[in-house]
Enzyme design. Structure first.
Site, short mmCIF file in Angstrom:
data_model
loop_
_atom_site.label_atom_id
_atom_site.label_comp_id
_atom_site.label_asym_id
_atom_site.label_seq_id
_atom_site.Cartn_x
_atom_site.Cartn_y
_atom_site.Cartn_z
N ARG A 93 0.82 -1.22 0.00
CA ARG A 93 0.00 0.00 0.00
C ARG A 93 0.85 1.27 0.00
O ARG A 93 0.49 2.26 0.63
CB ARG A 93 -0.95 0.03 1.21
CG ARG A 93 -2.05 -1.01 1.15
CD ARG A 93 -3.17 -0.53 0.25
NE ARG A 93 -4.06 -1.64 -0.09
CZ ARG A 93 -5.15 -1.96 0.58
NH1 ARG A 93 -5.52 -1.26 1.61
NH2 ARG A 93 -5.89 -2.96 0.20
N ASP B 75 -6.40 -3.97 -7.64
CA ASP B 75 -6.95 -4.56 -6.42
C ASP B 75 -7.17 -6.05 -6.63
O ASP B 75 -7.34 -6.50 -7.77
CB ASP B 75 -8.28 -3.89 -6.04
CG ASP B 75 -8.63 -4.16 -4.58
OD1 ASP B 75 -8.19 -3.39 -3.71
OD2 ASP B 75 -9.31 -5.16 -4.31
N ARG C 173 -3.88 6.33 0.19
CA ARG C 173 -4.42 7.50 0.86
C ARG C 173 -3.45 8.25 1.76
O ARG C 173 -3.72 9.37 2.15
CB ARG C 173 -5.67 7.10 1.65
CG ARG C 173 -6.86 6.84 0.73
CD ARG C 173 -8.01 6.21 1.47
NE ARG C 173 -7.64 4.90 1.94
CZ ARG C 173 -8.45 4.06 2.59
NH1 ARG C 173 -9.68 4.45 2.86
NH2 ARG C 173 -8.04 2.89 2.98
N TYR D 189 -14.07 -13.08 0.45
CA TYR D 189 -14.92 -11.95 0.06
C TYR D 189 -16.16 -12.44 -0.69
O TYR D 189 -17.28 -11.97 -0.44
CB TYR D 189 -14.15 -10.96 -0.81
CG TYR D 189 -13.18 -10.10 -0.03
CD1 TYR D 189 -13.65 -9.18 0.90
CD2 TYR D 189 -11.82 -10.20 -0.20
CE1 TYR D 189 -12.78 -8.40 1.64
CE2 TYR D 189 -10.93 -9.42 0.53
CZ TYR D 189 -11.42 -8.53 1.45
OH TYR D 189 -10.57 -7.76 2.17
N ARG E 29 -7.08 11.05 -7.10
CA ARG E 29 -7.85 9.81 -7.03
C ARG E 29 -9.33 10.00 -7.38
O ARG E 29 -9.96 9.11 -7.93
CB ARG E 29 -7.67 9.24 -5.62
CG ARG E 29 -8.65 8.23 -5.14
CD ARG E 29 -8.49 6.87 -5.79
NE ARG E 29 -9.40 5.98 -5.11
CZ ARG E 29 -10.71 5.92 -5.33
NH1 ARG E 29 -11.24 6.68 -6.25
NH2 ARG E 29 -11.47 5.10 -4.65
O1 CP3 Z 1 0.15 0.18 -3.17
C1 CP3 Z 1 -0.31 -0.97 -3.30
O2 CP3 Z 1 -0.16 -1.87 -2.44
C2 CP3 Z 1 -0.99 -1.34 -4.61
C3 CP3 Z 1 -2.39 -1.25 -4.64
C4 CP3 Z 1 -3.30 -2.25 -3.94
C5 CP3 Z 1 -4.62 -1.92 -3.59
N1 CP3 Z 1 -5.25 -3.03 -3.14
C6 CP3 Z 1 -5.24 -0.58 -3.78
C7 CP3 Z 1 -6.32 -0.18 -2.87
C8 CP3 Z 1 -3.11 -3.59 -3.60
C9 CP3 Z 1 -1.86 -4.45 -3.71
C10 CP3 Z 1 -4.35 -4.07 -3.10
C11 CP3 Z 1 -4.59 -5.47 -2.71
C12 CP3 Z 1 -5.71 -5.77 -1.82
N2 CP3 Z 1 -7.01 -5.35 -1.89
C13 CP3 Z 1 -5.64 -6.67 -0.73
C14 CP3 Z 1 -4.40 -7.43 -0.33
C15 CP3 Z 1 -3.46 -6.53 0.38
C16 CP3 Z 1 -3.78 -6.33 1.83
O3 CP3 Z 1 -3.94 -5.16 2.22
O4 CP3 Z 1 -3.86 -7.33 2.54
C17 CP3 Z 1 -6.91 -6.74 -0.14
C18 CP3 Z 1 -7.28 -7.55 1.07
C19 CP3 Z 1 -7.77 -5.89 -0.89
C20 CP3 Z 1 -9.22 -5.64 -0.69
C21 CP3 Z 1 -9.42 -4.20 -0.35
N3 CP3 Z 1 -9.46 -3.19 -1.29
C22 CP3 Z 1 -9.50 -3.59 0.93
C23 CP3 Z 1 -9.49 -4.34 2.24
C24 CP3 Z 1 -9.57 -2.20 0.73
C25 CP3 Z 1 -9.59 -1.09 1.78
C26 CP3 Z 1 -10.91 -0.50 2.04
C27 CP3 Z 1 -10.73 0.89 2.66
O5 CP3 Z 1 -11.23 1.85 2.05
O6 CP3 Z 1 -10.09 1.00 3.71
C28 CP3 Z 1 -9.56 -1.97 -0.65
C29 CP3 Z 1 -9.59 -0.65 -1.32
C30 CP3 Z 1 -8.26 -0.18 -1.77
N4 CP3 Z 1 -7.46 -0.91 -2.61
C31 CP3 Z 1 -7.63 1.06 -1.46
C32 CP3 Z 1 -6.42 1.06 -2.17
C33 CP3 Z 1 -5.40 2.17 -2.24
C34 CP3 Z 1 -8.18 2.17 -0.55
C35 CP3 Z 1 -9.42 2.81 -1.03
C36 CP3 Z 1 -9.32 3.89 -2.09
O7 CP3 Z 1 -8.28 4.62 -2.22
O8 CP3 Z 1 -10.32 4.05 -2.79
#
Ligand code: CP3
Length: 348
Positions: free
Chosen positions: A29, A78, A33, A153, A42
């Site tokens: 990550r 994602d 954010r 999920y 974004r």
């Molecule tokens: O920088 C990076 O790591 C690359 C981008 C990335 C994202 N998701 C972008 C994202 C990666 C590698 C992921 C993988 C992902 N997505 C995982 C495995 C990694 C981990 O954290 O264990 C999982 C479990 C997800 C599912 C998911 N997507 C979650 C739990 C969330 C967070 C929800 C929240 O808003 O807190 C997301 C959304 C997400 N994916 C965000 C980002 C930057 C945040 C929301 C946004 O900016 O809109």
């Protein structure tokens, strides 16, 4: 950061447990954010819309590379993108995470998980990868969600605290569980192969929530499908990273799935993790991401403790035990990179 020079190799050397001129570092990550420049571009819609915009995703992937001087970039995408792209009905709700319109409940739902055709279903991902490979002089990490974590999920329908439905389904109807996991393995394989063919230099399989399972259940219900994923990409010759949170009790099994690098969270030391995986497997981790909120003195001590626990072993990629929280000051991460580069050594 321009692609004119040959790609830097410190990250890939560490993946292969070979000595390098520094300990490579990147952060899960790292894009997202916590970066003001991310929040600025974004927009407010679903992250799936941002991911479908190759130009935007390219820029978001590059933001942390510019700021931190990390040794690898991770594709902005994602783990639910393939499931979304085949029309399973997924959205990612800001502040919540993936939400499924109609959760997976029975045999009839298997047909909703058709094979992924990356060129047709996720052309924007491949365009982003190609853009990035042209722009970067460090390796690009592609990724997919592991069958268990994506299944959790699909079954729970939204982020879960106890994974009760998922565990109940795997024990009550193992045949259905294995059929689901097998289809999700195929999705991951198709997605990862397409990312590598477009130019990604390494891949990470995110099994973020596998640590919810006991070791026996992990071996019985999860390992076969994750092993299939690594076998399905083995011919591509790129290193595979296998990551989960709370998976210390079965790190050796995660290595046996066919990974070259094992992610380690903050619950066990790298020295202990190394005792649990075979020789020749590299480790990635393992600073507790919460400590990034505790001020630089704490972070510096904890960073040095991670390096000390690795004791100069060549197969170490410095990272966090899990992703960067949105509240983290990017300046702290910049300092961590500088410290790891200044003090990390890989002399065996
Ligand atoms: O920088 C990076 O790591 C690359 C981008 C990335 C994202 N998701 C972008 C994202 C990666 C590698 C992921 C993988 C992902 N997505 C995982 C495995 C990694 C981990 O954290 O264990 C999982 C479990 C997800 C599912 C998911 N997507 C979650 C739990 C969330 C967070 C929800 C929240 O808003 O807190 C997301 C959304 C997400 N994916 C965000 C980002 C930057 C945040 C929301 C946004 O900016 O809109």
């Amino acid at each position: 950061m321009t692609g004119a020079s040959p790609p830097d190799t410190a990250f890939l050397q560490a993946c292969w447990s070979q000595p390098a001129d520094r300990v490579p570092v990147w952060f899960m990550r790292q894009a997202g954010r916590s970066l003001p420049e991310y929040r600025a571009i974004r927009g407010s819609g679903s992250i799936l819309d941002a991911i479908a915009d190759a130009e935007l995703s390219t820029e978001i992937t590059l933001q942390p590379v510019r700021r931190y001087g990390v040794d690898a970039a991770i594709l902005f995408s994602d783990i639910v993108v393939p499931l979304h792209a085949i029309g399973f009905g997924v959205d990612v709700v800001p502040g919540v995470g993936p939400v499924i319109e109609q959760p997976f409940a029975g045999t009839a739902d298997l047909q909703r998980i058709r094979p992924l055709e990356p060129d047709v279903d996720t052309p924007y991902v491949l365009e982003t990868v190609r853009n990035l490979v042209g722009a970067l002089d460090i390796p690009l990490i592609g990724f997919a969600g592991a069958p268990f974590t994506v299944a959790s999920y699909a079954i729970e329908g939204r982020p879960s605290k106890n994974y009760a439905r998922t565990k109940a389904l795997m024990h009550a109807d193992p045949d259905l569980w294995f059929a689901l996991a097998d289809r999700l393995a195929d999705l991951a394989i198709a997605s990862l192969r397409s990312q590598v063919n477009a130019g990604a230099s390494a891949v990470q399989l995110f099994d973020s929530w596998a640590g919810q399972l006991g070791a026996a259940d992990y071996r019985r219900f999860v390992l076969p499908a994750s092993t299939k994923v690594f076998a399905g990409i083995a011919d591509l010759g790129v290193p595979g990273i296998h990551f989960g949170v709370g998976t210390g009790e079965f790190l050796g099994d995660m290595a046996a799935a066919g990974a070259d690098v094992i992610g380690v969270d903050w619950r066990i030391s790298l020295a202990e993790a190394r005792r649990r995986v075979p020789t020749g497997i590299a480790l990635q981790g393992n600073l507790d991401p919460a400590l990034l909120l505790a001020g630089w003195d704490v972070v510096a001590d904890a960073t040095r403790a991670v390096l000390a626990s690795n004791a100069g072993h060549p197969g170490h990629i410095f990272n966090l035990g899990h992703g960067v929280f949105p509240e983290v000051d990017p300046g702290i991460l910049e300092q961590v990179v500088a410290l790891v580069h200044a003090e990390g050594r890989t002399d065996g």
